[in-house]
Design a protein around this motif. Structure first.
Motif, mmCIF file in Angstrom:
data_model
loop_
_atom_site.group_PDB
_atom_site.id
_atom_site.type_symbol
_atom_site.label_atom_id
_atom_site.label_comp_id
_atom_site.label_asym_id
_atom_site.label_seq_id
_atom_site.Cartn_x
_atom_site.Cartn_y
_atom_site.Cartn_z
ATOM 1 N N GLY A 111 -12.744 37.742 7.495
ATOM 2 C CA GLY A 111 -12.334 37.086 8.699
ATOM 3 C C GLY A 111 -11.000 36.636 8.370
ATOM 4 N N GLY A 112 -10.717 36.511 6.881
ATOM 5 C CA GLY A 112 -9.212 36.364 6.425
ATOM 6 C C GLY A 112 -8.149 37.598 6.630
ATOM 7 N N GLU A 154 -11.636 27.361 9.743
ATOM 8 C CA GLU A 154 -11.079 27.010 8.408
ATOM 9 C C GLU A 154 -10.653 25.570 8.518
ATOM 10 O OE1 GLU A 154 -9.631 28.964 5.586
ATOM 11 O OE2 GLU A 154 -11.409 29.700 6.577
ATOM 12 N N ARG A 212 -7.662 24.634 10.768
ATOM 13 C CA ARG A 212 -7.592 25.256 12.152
ATOM 14 C C ARG A 212 -8.756 26.245 12.302
ATOM 15 N NH1 ARG A 212 -5.264 30.688 9.834
ATOM 16 N NH2 ARG A 212 -5.499 30.203 7.854
ATOM 17 N N SER A 232 -20.080 32.266 -1.123
ATOM 18 C CA SER A 232 -18.793 33.276 -0.974
ATOM 19 C C SER A 232 -19.020 33.460 0.224
ATOM 20 C CB SER A 232 -19.421 34.573 -1.814
ATOM 21 O OG SER A 232 -18.494 35.498 -1.454
ATOM 22 N N LYS A 241 -15.766 25.000 2.410
ATOM 23 C CA LYS A 241 -15.054 25.149 1.324
ATOM 24 C C LYS A 241 -15.450 24.174 0.243
ATOM 25 C CE LYS A 241 -11.872 27.835 3.264
ATOM 26 N NZ LYS A 241 -10.943 29.083 2.814
ATOM 27 N N PRO A 242 -15.131 24.606 -1.305
ATOM 28 C CA PRO A 242 -15.640 23.725 -2.277
ATOM 29 C C PRO A 242 -15.170 22.360 -2.243
ATOM 30 C CG PRO A 242 -14.134 25.303 -3.064
ATOM 31 C CD PRO A 242 -14.689 25.631 -1.523
ATOM 32 N N ALA A 274 -8.031 33.818 -6.008
ATOM 33 C CA ALA A 274 -9.072 33.034 -5.639
ATOM 34 C C ALA A 274 -10.628 33.817 -5.441
ATOM 35 C CB ALA A 274 -8.886 32.308 -4.351
ATOM 36 N N LYS A 288 -5.895 29.437 -8.402
ATOM 37 C CA LYS A 288 -6.401 30.802 -7.876
ATOM 38 C C LYS A 288 -6.552 31.986 -8.752
ATOM 39 C CE LYS A 288 -5.173 29.722 -3.206
ATOM 40 N NZ LYS A 288 -4.792 30.361 -1.777
ATOM 41 N N ARG A 302 1.511 38.303 5.657
ATOM 42 C CA ARG A 302 0.642 37.556 6.384
ATOM 43 C C ARG A 302 0.043 38.324 7.523
ATOM 44 N NH1 ARG A 302 -0.885 32.055 5.949
ATOM 45 N NH2 ARG A 302 -1.967 31.290 7.898
ATOM 46 N N PRO A 335 -3.732 36.009 5.900
ATOM 47 C CA PRO A 335 -3.658 34.878 5.286
ATOM 48 C C PRO A 335 -4.046 34.900 3.758
ATOM 49 C CG PRO A 335 -5.236 34.363 6.961
ATOM 50 C CD PRO A 335 -4.564 35.734 7.136
ATOM 51 N N LYS A 353 3.187 33.906 -0.836
ATOM 52 C CA LYS A 353 4.347 33.034 -0.512
ATOM 53 C C LYS A 353 5.560 33.049 -1.521
ATOM 54 C CE LYS A 353 0.932 30.323 2.144
ATOM 55 N NZ LYS A 353 -0.085 29.440 1.875
HETATM 56 N N1 COA Z 1 -10.919 33.510 7.823
HETATM 57 C C1 COA Z 1 -9.674 33.184 8.178
HETATM 58 N N2 COA Z 1 -8.658 32.476 7.359
HETATM 59 C C2 COA Z 1 -9.223 32.700 6.157
HETATM 60 C C3 COA Z 1 -10.524 32.864 5.674
HETATM 61 C C4 COA Z 1 -11.206 33.444 6.786
HETATM 62 N N3 COA Z 1 -12.510 33.679 6.358
HETATM 63 N N4 COA Z 1 -10.424 32.545 4.462
HETATM 64 C C5 COA Z 1 -9.548 31.950 3.937
HETATM 65 N N5 COA Z 1 -8.455 32.210 4.903
HETATM 66 C C6 COA Z 1 -7.091 31.649 4.698
HETATM 67 C C7 COA Z 1 -7.076 30.191 4.723
HETATM 68 O O1 COA Z 1 -6.995 29.422 5.518
HETATM 69 C C8 COA Z 1 -5.685 30.084 3.905
HETATM 70 O O2 COA Z 1 -4.806 30.132 4.981
HETATM 71 P P1 COA Z 1 -3.410 29.173 4.794
HETATM 72 O O3 COA Z 1 -2.591 30.084 4.298
HETATM 73 O O4 COA Z 1 -2.930 29.296 6.432
HETATM 74 O O5 COA Z 1 -3.826 28.053 4.238
HETATM 75 C C9 COA Z 1 -5.585 31.545 3.217
HETATM 76 O O6 COA Z 1 -6.367 32.345 3.930
HETATM 77 C C10 COA Z 1 -5.888 31.324 1.577
HETATM 78 O O7 COA Z 1 -7.145 30.790 1.637
HETATM 79 P P2 COA Z 1 -7.906 30.645 0.430
HETATM 80 O O8 COA Z 1 -7.975 31.775 -0.756
HETATM 81 O O9 COA Z 1 -9.230 30.136 0.674
HETATM 82 O O10 COA Z 1 -7.218 29.518 -0.426
HETATM 83 P P3 COA Z 1 -7.196 27.821 0.067
HETATM 84 O O11 COA Z 1 -5.946 27.366 -0.530
HETATM 85 O O12 COA Z 1 -7.699 27.679 1.591
HETATM 86 O O13 COA Z 1 -8.292 27.424 -0.835
HETATM 87 C C11 COA Z 1 -9.981 27.597 -2.572
HETATM 88 C C12 COA Z 1 -8.447 27.599 -2.217
HETATM 89 C C13 COA Z 1 -10.158 27.690 -4.308
HETATM 90 C C14 COA Z 1 -10.768 26.357 -2.226
HETATM 91 C C15 COA Z 1 -10.694 28.774 -1.917
HETATM 92 O O14 COA Z 1 -10.115 30.091 -2.124
HETATM 93 C C16 COA Z 1 -12.081 29.085 -2.456
HETATM 94 O O15 COA Z 1 -13.042 28.343 -1.693
HETATM 95 N N6 COA Z 1 -12.411 29.959 -3.061
HETATM 96 C C17 COA Z 1 -13.788 30.561 -3.606
HETATM 97 C C18 COA Z 1 -13.506 31.801 -3.456
HETATM 98 C C19 COA Z 1 -14.827 32.662 -3.205
HETATM 99 O O16 COA Z 1 -15.600 32.383 -2.582
HETATM 100 N N7 COA Z 1 -14.593 34.220 -3.550
HETATM 101 C C20 COA Z 1 -15.713 34.923 -3.108
HETATM 102 C C21 COA Z 1 -15.705 36.113 -4.248
HETATM 103 S S1 COA Z 1 -16.906 35.790 -5.233
#
Ligand code: COA
Ligand code: AMP
Length: 629
Positions: A141-142, A168, A171, A280, A308-309, A501, A533, A563, A568, A573
């Motif tokens: 979804g991201g 998220e 949002r 995950s 999220k964690p 990440a 990350k 982006r 995202p 960045k």
């Molecule tokens: N749908 C839409 N957007 C998504 C998304 C999804 N499923 N997953 C992430 N995004 C977006 C986030 O909202 C964020 O957007 P922003 O730039 O507007 O803030 C961007 O993508 C980056 O997301 P993320 O990498 O999740 O960073 P974060 O700063 O929001 O959170 C962590 C950091 C460490 C909490 C997060 O990366 C995390 O939980 N990681 C676990 C990783 C994981 O499970 N990996 C799977 C492989 S085992």
């Protein structure tokens, strides 16, 4: 039996080993032999068998008395919801959706793209496809509409199953505009879509093309499980390669069933009926193998966690989920623990919860740094096992086989090879490196059951990407070493793939996007260290002379373009505008040297560098971004 005996029993008789493991699967026509090497070096497993994935993951458990057991626990701190789906419910829901797909013309071998957030319906959609032999391709979804469009064109799906939105913490992500945008952009058009309307943001549906998830299932005859041959693709999952075109990793049906089943007890140490949680996303391979298929094939209960964690609502969420659902084995990416540690360095929140159900924590998806492992051990008071695998393998290649025998943990190493994997460290010329020395990590062919036999519609690319540099081996793309005890250490990628990440991303794909900016003459994207990350992408752009736009405007454009194009999740960045890029005399950009400068690491001046003075310019350009000090 001990690990060494089991590994040896596989080495002595790979065919016999996998035929024995195959007994755990319910076949329509059992395999008469395991390996098919008629097209070596392309290999397939259990090709003469007939089997159905969904039957093994769902129906057989109902028939064997597990109908009332929870198959899925949906825990969504974002919506404040907990929902239970029994195996009985899961069978009925899966059969109904499969019936709707069948009635709309989806059959064996047709592709279906699934674009859904972390809701149980995502699992239902995956299983409904495998129930009727359709090949699903889940898109995370991201990702932005463009990435979805690329996958639509490559997979040419008959249908797309989506949700109206994802959630998220900060949002609501409206999926429908992304879906519509992707379909408009793609040259291939699906016949129809099925959309799960979520209360948080329902969407408009186009009559005759978009069908409501519930309405489309009304009154349909549930579909039975359709047997397919062992080598039939269960799914295609796209992953980043070195270019903008993602690789469609093909997962073969029978090997997937046999290998995943083996891992649940022997590796993750859970028994049927116990709760297993992989935090995950279904869009990644971890989600395919360890949220959806493996726990269900083995008769476990799987947790679908929409959160999220940290921040949903706090850094104690993981402990609450483990406590509430009595999780036995827990799997996540190290970055999630780094996020918790940053918010709650002393682990104070864990004291509010009882996590005594937990036996072990498993980390994978990126390098597990020693600090994170030690912190997790101290806070959780359970063994922490790093393990190493990739989308292509579909299941752990190297890990600590705790279900057989917990081997001593060496922090920094994911431990030892699993049966099926003969891992070697090779020099560039293909010769084996001595013990303890760094080289390319390669696996002697054939790869075991469940691993990719090819790339979707791209056999030449498969051979070129993985089998060509080291004939007779599969090239993993990782570099590392094996110590005197046979423990593997994974040190770095050998290509332009980075890990942000726990998400695998291609710097090459980002460069292709930046190069499209009309004011960018030249560019490079590298992965730099990030405490949270693991890595972050960083762009360097040289602008065209005489452009009317300021550097700040061009930087903002670059960030927006990545982006909008990748999504995202790329977390792109950091951009520096530079006059020139460091290159060799033959014009190759010195990306690794740039990484060392950004990370403040020691490096040897490349002998072939064209003009060493550029490196100081690069260092200066990094300072405003907080790097290169
Ligand atoms: N749908 C839409 N957007 C998504 C998304 C999804 N499923 N997953 C992430 N995004 C977006 C986030 O909202 C964020 O957007 P922003 O730039 O507007 O803030 C961007 O993508 C980056 O997301 P993320 O990498 O999740 O960073 P974060 O700063 O929001 O959170 C962590 C950091 C460490 C909490 C997060 O990366 C995390 O939980 N990681 C676990 C990783 C994981 O499970 N990996 C799977 C492989 S085992
Ligand atoms: P993916 O295909 O997204 O699962 O990414 C696979 C890549 O992530 C591997 O090739 C490694 O580069 C990296 N990776 C996964 N697990 C580990 C680990 N335990 N240690 C180091 N790197 C890892």
């Amino acid at each position: 039996m001990r690990y060494a005996d089991i590994y040896k029993s596989w080495q002595d008789d790979p065919e016999g080993f996998w035929m024995e493991q195959a007994k755990a699967i319910d076949w329509v026509v059992p395999p008469t032999h395991a390996l098919n090497d008629s097209r070596a070096p392309l290999y397939e497993w259990f090709t003469d068998a007939q089997v159905n994935t969904c039957y093994n993951a769902v129906d057989r458990h109902v028939e064997n008395g597990r109908g009332a057991q929870n198959a899925i626990i949906y825990d969504s701190p974002i919506t404040d919801t907990v929902r239970y789906v029994t195996y009985h419910d899961l069978r009925d829901q899966t059969a109904a959706l499969a019936g709707a797909l069948r009635d709309k013309g989806v059959g064996v071998g047709d592709r279906v793209i699934i674009y859904m957030p972390m809701v149980p319906e995502a699992i239902v959609a995956m299983l409904a496809c495998t129930r009727i032999g359709a090949i699903h391709s889940v898109v995370f979804g991201g990702f932005a509409a463009n990435e979805l469009a690329v996958r639509i064109n490559d997979a040419t799906p008959k249908a797309i199953i989506a949700a109206s939105c994802g959630l998220e913490p900060n949002r609501v992500v409206a999926y429908k505009p992304l879906l519509d945008g992707a379909i408009a952009q793609a040259s291939h058009k699906p016949d129809f879509t099925i959309v799960l309307q979520r209360d948080q943001q329902p969407c408009d549906l186009t009559d005759g093309f978009d069908f409501d998830w519930h309405a489309v299932q009304d009154g349909v005859t549930p579909a039975d499980c359709v047997p397919v041959s062992g080598d039939h693709p269960a799914y295609v999952l796209y992953t980043s390669g070195t270019t903008g075109a993602p690789k469609g990793v093909v997962r073969p049906t029978a090997g997937h069933l046999v290998a995943l089943h083996w891992t649940m007890k022997n590796f993750y140490n859970v028994n049927p009926g116990e709760v297993f949680w992989a935090a995950s996303d279904v869009g990644w391979v971890v989600g395919h193998s360890y949220i959806c298929y493996a726990p269900l094939i083995a008769g476990n209960t799987t947790v679908v966690f929409e959160g999220k964690p940290v921040g949903t609502p706090d850094a104690g969420t993981f402990w609450r989920v483990i406590q509430d659902h009595k999780v036995r084995s827990f799997f996540t990416a190290p970055t999630a623990f780094r996020a918790i540690k940053r918010e709650d360095p002393k682990g104070a929140l864990i004291k509010d919860y009882d996590i005594s159900s937990l036996r072990a924590l498993y980390l994978a998806g990126e390098r597990a740094d020693p600090d994170t492992i030690i912190w997790a051990q101290d806070v959780m008071q359970v063994p922490v096992y790093d393990h190493w695998w990739q989308t292509e393998s579909g299941w752990p290649m190297v890990g600590n086989p705790a279900g057989i025998e917990a081997l001593p943990v060496k922090i920094g190493s994911p431990t030892v090879p699993m049966p099926g994997y003969d891992i070697r460290i090779l020099a560039d010329d293909g010769t084996e490196m001595p013990t303890g020395e760094l080289g390319s990590i390669a696996i002697k062919l054939p790869l075991p059951p469940g691993t990719l036999p090819t790339l979707w519609q791209a056999e030449d690319r498969f051979v070129k990407s993985y089998l060509t540099n080291f004939p007779g081996f599969y090239e993993t793309g990782d570099a590392g070493l094996i110590d005197e005890d046979g423990y593997l250490y994974v040190m770095a990628r050998t290509d332009d793939v980075i890990n942000v990440a726990g998400h695998r991303l291609s710097t090459g794909a980002m460069e292709e996007i930046l190069a499209n900016h009309p004011d960018v003459a030249e560019c490079a994207v590298i992965g730099v260290h990030d405490d949270l990350k693991g890595q972050l992408p960083m762009g360097f752009v040289c602008t065209n002379k005489g452009t009317a736009r300021s550097d700040a405007e061009i930087v903002a454009d670059c960030v927006r373009m990545v982006r909008d194009s990748i999504g995202p999740v790329a977390a792109f960045k950091l951009v520096a505008v530079v006059n020139r890029l460091p290159k060799t005399r033959s014009g190759k950009i010195l990306r690794r040297t740039m990484v060392s400068i950004a990370d403040g690491a020691d490096f040897k001046m490349p002998a072939t560098i064209d003009d060493p003075a550029i490196l100081d310019e690069i260092r200066e350009s990094l300072k405003p971004l907080g790097y290169g000090r």
